[in-house]
Motif scaffolding. Sequence first.
Motif, PDB file in Angstrom:
ATOM      1  N   ALA A  26       0.814  -1.221   0.000  1.00 42.68           N
ATOM      2  CA  ALA A  26       0.000   0.000   0.000  1.00 42.68           C
ATOM      3  C   ALA A  26       0.852   1.278   0.000  1.00 42.68           C
ATOM      4  N   TYR A  27       2.155   1.128  -0.287  1.00 42.32           N
ATOM      5  CA  TYR A  27       3.029   2.315  -0.319  1.00 42.32           C
ATOM      6  C   TYR A  27       3.773   2.374  -1.656  1.00 42.32           C
ATOM      7  N   PRO A  28       3.814   3.524  -2.313  1.00 38.00           N
ATOM      8  CA  PRO A  28       3.283   4.820  -1.868  1.00 38.00           C
ATOM      9  C   PRO A  28       1.769   4.947  -2.001  1.00 38.00           C
ATOM     10  N   ASP A  29       1.117   3.994  -2.658  1.00 40.47           N
ATOM     11  CA  ASP A  29      -0.345   4.009  -2.746  1.00 40.47           C
ATOM     12  C   ASP A  29      -0.812   2.599  -3.044  1.00 40.47           C
ATOM     13  N   ILE A  30      -2.116   2.389  -3.050  1.00 43.05           N
ATOM     14  CA  ILE A  30      -2.699   1.059  -3.192  1.00 43.05           C
ATOM     15  C   ILE A  30      -2.454   0.456  -4.571  1.00 43.05           C
ATOM     16  N   HIS A  31      -2.031   1.265  -5.533  1.00 43.22           N
ATOM     17  CA  HIS A  31      -1.834   0.771  -6.904  1.00 43.22           C
ATOM     18  C   HIS A  31      -0.426   0.235  -7.161  1.00 43.22           C
TER      19      HIS A  31
END
Length: 244
Positions: free
Chosen positions: A34-39
């Motif tokens: 989930a880092y830096p984002d869920i994608h």
Amino acid sequence: RFFWFTTTGWMMWNLLIGGLLVGSTVLLYDGSPAYPDIHVLWRFAADSRMTTFGTSASYILSCIKAGAEPKQYDLSHLQGLGSTGSPLPVEGFLWVFEHIKPLWLASVSGGTDVCTAFISASPLLPVRAGELQCRALGCKVEAFDEEGRPLTDEVGELVVTEPMPSMPLYFWDDPDMRRYTDAYYAMYPGIWRHGDWIKITPHGGAVIYGRSDSTLNRMGVRMGTSELYSAVEGVPEVVDSLVI
């Protein structure tokens, strides 16, 4: 190109490395999903042109809550998606088909004790939302009632009625085999009881309902961990949960 997001301490690490035995290129990822984002893992899937993406049901549910849109990336090479760790609910299946693409969704269930799956998947069988496709090769899995009778289309104890290749033979420091016997064979003598609720469907699939040894019984109604997860994680403010 085979990937499963896992730590080295989870049994899925063994499965991932086992991909080398069938000629796969094994893909590894070191970091948070989930880092830096869920994608981040979906970008990894696109960049590596992976063909099989393995993850946990909790990650799929986290993507749903976060409003992830994996199909914004080029996932044209992706042929299959694996899910394990906990039961994948119907809404998880539907999200995968809608927000990734229609593909082989392999929801599987096993045990750390045997380091393999009891209920597995097959690309030759239909995928039904909320259901695991088939019993694994070498696993004589049944659903038993309290008297040890096999059930079909009813919830019962997950048992293995014949020896399977990776069953542990004994526990360390258990010379009289008492702890080993109590752990697996106390309820049905000579029959491995794993501690999960399972329903074998009429067409040979299965539905897992969570742990039978951590089940609440309220006025004769059994509530397993999967029912509690569904209720708690349906609350928008709850990011993640753990039933103990």
